[in-house]
Design a protein around this motif. Structure first.
Motif, PDB file in Angstrom:
ATOM      1  N   THR A  85       0.829  -1.211   0.000  1.00 21.20           N
ATOM      2  CA  THR A  85       0.000   0.000   0.000  1.00 21.20           C
ATOM      3  C   THR A  85       0.862   1.260   0.000  1.00 21.20           C
ATOM      4  O   THR A  85       0.494   2.265  -0.613  1.00 21.20           O
ATOM      5  N   SER A  89       0.737   4.168  -2.847  1.00 26.66           N
ATOM      6  CA  SER A  89       0.500   5.567  -2.458  1.00 26.66           C
ATOM      7  C   SER A  89       1.459   6.527  -3.143  1.00 26.66           C
ATOM      8  O   SER A  89       1.154   7.706  -3.302  1.00 26.66           O
ATOM      9  N   THR A  92      -0.147   7.450  -6.842  1.00 22.67           N
ATOM     10  CA  THR A  92      -1.517   7.932  -6.978  1.00 22.67           C
ATOM     11  C   THR A  92      -1.625   8.895  -8.147  1.00 22.67           C
ATOM     12  O   THR A  92      -0.773   9.763  -8.344  1.00 22.67           O
ATOM     13  N   CYS A 395      -7.915   1.565   0.877  1.00 22.63           N
ATOM     14  CA  CYS A 395      -6.958   2.674   0.875  1.00 22.63           C
ATOM     15  C   CYS A 395      -7.059   3.545  -0.373  1.00 22.63           C
ATOM     16  O   CYS A 395      -6.647   4.713  -0.350  1.00 22.63           O
ATOM     17  N   PHE A 396      -7.627   2.993  -1.460  1.00 23.92           N
ATOM     18  CA  PHE A 396      -7.604   3.727  -2.733  1.00 23.92           C
ATOM     19  C   PHE A 396      -8.931   3.594  -3.475  1.00 23.92           C
ATOM     20  O   PHE A 396      -9.627   2.577  -3.367  1.00 23.92           O
ATOM     21  N   PRO A 431      -6.021   8.489  -3.500  1.00 25.25           N
ATOM     22  CA  PRO A 431      -6.156   8.239  -2.062  1.00 25.25           C
ATOM     23  C   PRO A 431      -7.614   8.258  -1.615  1.00 25.25           C
ATOM     24  O   PRO A 431      -8.418   9.064  -2.093  1.00 25.25           O
ATOM     25  N   GLN A 436      -2.180   9.314   6.375  1.00 21.38           N
ATOM     26  CA  GLN A 436      -1.039   8.915   5.557  1.00 21.38           C
ATOM     27  C   GLN A 436      -0.788   7.419   5.695  1.00 21.38           C
ATOM     28  O   GLN A 436      -1.007   6.842   6.762  1.00 21.38           O
TER      29      GLN A 436
END
Length: 438
Positions: A85, A89, A92, A395-396, A431, A436
């Protein structure tokens, strides 16, 4: 086919005959020329004939290698999912090759569980060896069907087989030697235990097997046994897990309504201020339904291959001894007599009471097989599947690149041991969490 009798089983009732009612008759797996040589003459669990040796090998896998009590394997999953992950990130807004991403994840998990690390610089070497093994396992070899033509070896398979095993020998022998040196140096740290360490606890000059309940006294492993079991672990835990995650992502991205429903469940259960943790998984009902539906349409191993130990009869059909019996899990999962609208991806079907579970007792749904030859690493593989998919979706947010429509996602597969997607899934993450991803 040539000198071989082959029977294909494509319905739940007949699958029950093979996997439950007559399971001792069909408990063996056939070993073609390539498989026999590359498995060190059936020195592993996957291809060993049913008997005392196989029973003790399976017990070793269930109690030692894949046990929930062996925390190192489960910790490796959590750590590698977190690492994945973090990598996503940093990308993105850019296109991410999900197929390569999750294959790397599965490889890191299994490599680390087997050898204690995934950063020793040799992982790519093993991947090349495993890739060649995978091709050799499914390569047509005329000697398996017409033995007297085997001398010709027109495709050069024998040379490739010998070279491939020599490569594996060189790779794993050096790792075994390193572990033995550490053991002789009185190195002891339970936190650093890996699968090779577990296997070396049973290492002896020759294999001795009986049916004693005491595994330590019943089983002695040779070096070939250790290499063959590691081969099983690498094959059984990499492409199967990676392929499942990629198929699930593809099915959900192709159906935005189901994707939104899963993400809403994740937001309700987990919240948007942290990642998914192990304690959350059991509460994610619809996510589990999506995983089951993915496994129904895209089983990890589409064809389960067995061999008749003796003459048998299935629904008045005579099956001679040594016949190969292929249980077509892919077809059974799409059987119109068992499933409503069987070709459609519909996770909600698993919300109904009484719908099949995948532990082997429901023969219309056999992603991990059933009976004696069912997958011993099912729980570990499922945990990796659940944790990876849950965190990717939580998470996304995911969009297709370059204005591509969901209906344009390629859902073709490729013939092989695991039938992966023909083209890798590529999508653009943005995101979703309010924190974070450290």
């Amino acid at each position: 086919m040539g000198y071989l009798h082959m029977t294909v089983i494509s319905s739940p009732a007949e699958a029950r005959q093979v996997l439950q009612l007559q399971d001792t008759v069909f408990a063996n797996r056939p070993a073609p020329t390539a498989v026999k040589y590359l498995s060190y003459d059936r020195a592993d669990m996957a291809f060993a004939n049913y008997g005392p040796f196989w029973r003790q090998m399976r017990k070793l896998c269930v109690m030692k290698l894949f046990s929930r009590r062996r925390v190192e394997s489960w910790d490796s999953i959590r750590d590698e999912v977190n690492s994945m992950t973090r990598v996503v990130s940093t990308s993105t807004g850019l296109s991410v090759n999900i197929g390569e991403l999750v294959f790397g994840l599965a490889t890191n998990i299994i490599y680390r569980a087997a050898f204690g690390t995934c950063s020793d610089g040799r992982k790519d070497e093993l991947l090349k060896i495993m890739h060649e093994f995978s091709k050799l396992f499914v390569e047509f070899n005329i000697a398996d069907f017409i033995p007297w033509l085997g001398w010709a070896d027109l495709k050069g398979l024998n040379t490739r087989i010998v070279k491939a095993r020599a490569s594996l020998d060189n790779f794993i022998d050096s790792i075994i030697d390193d572990h033995i040196k550490r053991k002789k140096a009185n190195y002891s740290d339970e936190g650093d235990s890996d699968m090779v360490d577990e296997l070396l606890a049973f290492y002896g000059e020759e294999t001795k097997v009986n049916d004693s309940d005491d595994l330590q006294n019943a089983l002695r492993l040779t070096r070939d046994n250790i290499k063959a079991i590691i081969m099983d672990v690498m094959f059984g835990g990499t492409e199967t897990v990676a392929s499942g995650i990629e198929w699930a992502m593809a099915e959900l991205i192709k159906r935005p309504g189901d994707l939104k429903r899963v993400q809403q469940e994740l937001a309700n259960v987990v919240g948007l201020h942290r990642k998914v943790e192990e304690t959350d998984i059991e509460k994610l009902t619809y996510l589990k339904c999506c995983i089951k539906e993915t496994l129904r349409l895209h089983p990890p191993i589409p064809l389960l291959i067995h061999e008749a130990v003796e003459d048998a009869t299935i629904n008045h059909y005579y099956i001679p001894a040594k016949s190969r019996v292929i249980v077509n899990v892919w077809a059974i999962g799409r059987d119109k007599n068992s499933w409503e609208d069987p070709k459609a991806f519909n996770p909600s079907r698993f919300l109904k009471e009484g719908v099949a579970d995948f532990k082997g007792g429901n023969f219309e749904f056999l992603p991990f097989g059933s009976g004696r030859r069912s997958c011993p690493g099912m729980q570990l593989g499922l945990y990796a599947f659940e944790m990876a998919l849950a965190n990717l979706l939580h998470c996304f947010n995911w969009e297709l690149p370059d204005g591509m429509k969901p209906s344009e996602v390629d859902m073709d597969d490729v013939f092989g041991l695991t039938a992966p997607k023909a083209t890798r899934l590529v999508a653009v993450p943005t995101p979703r969490l309010l924190c974070q991803l450290y």
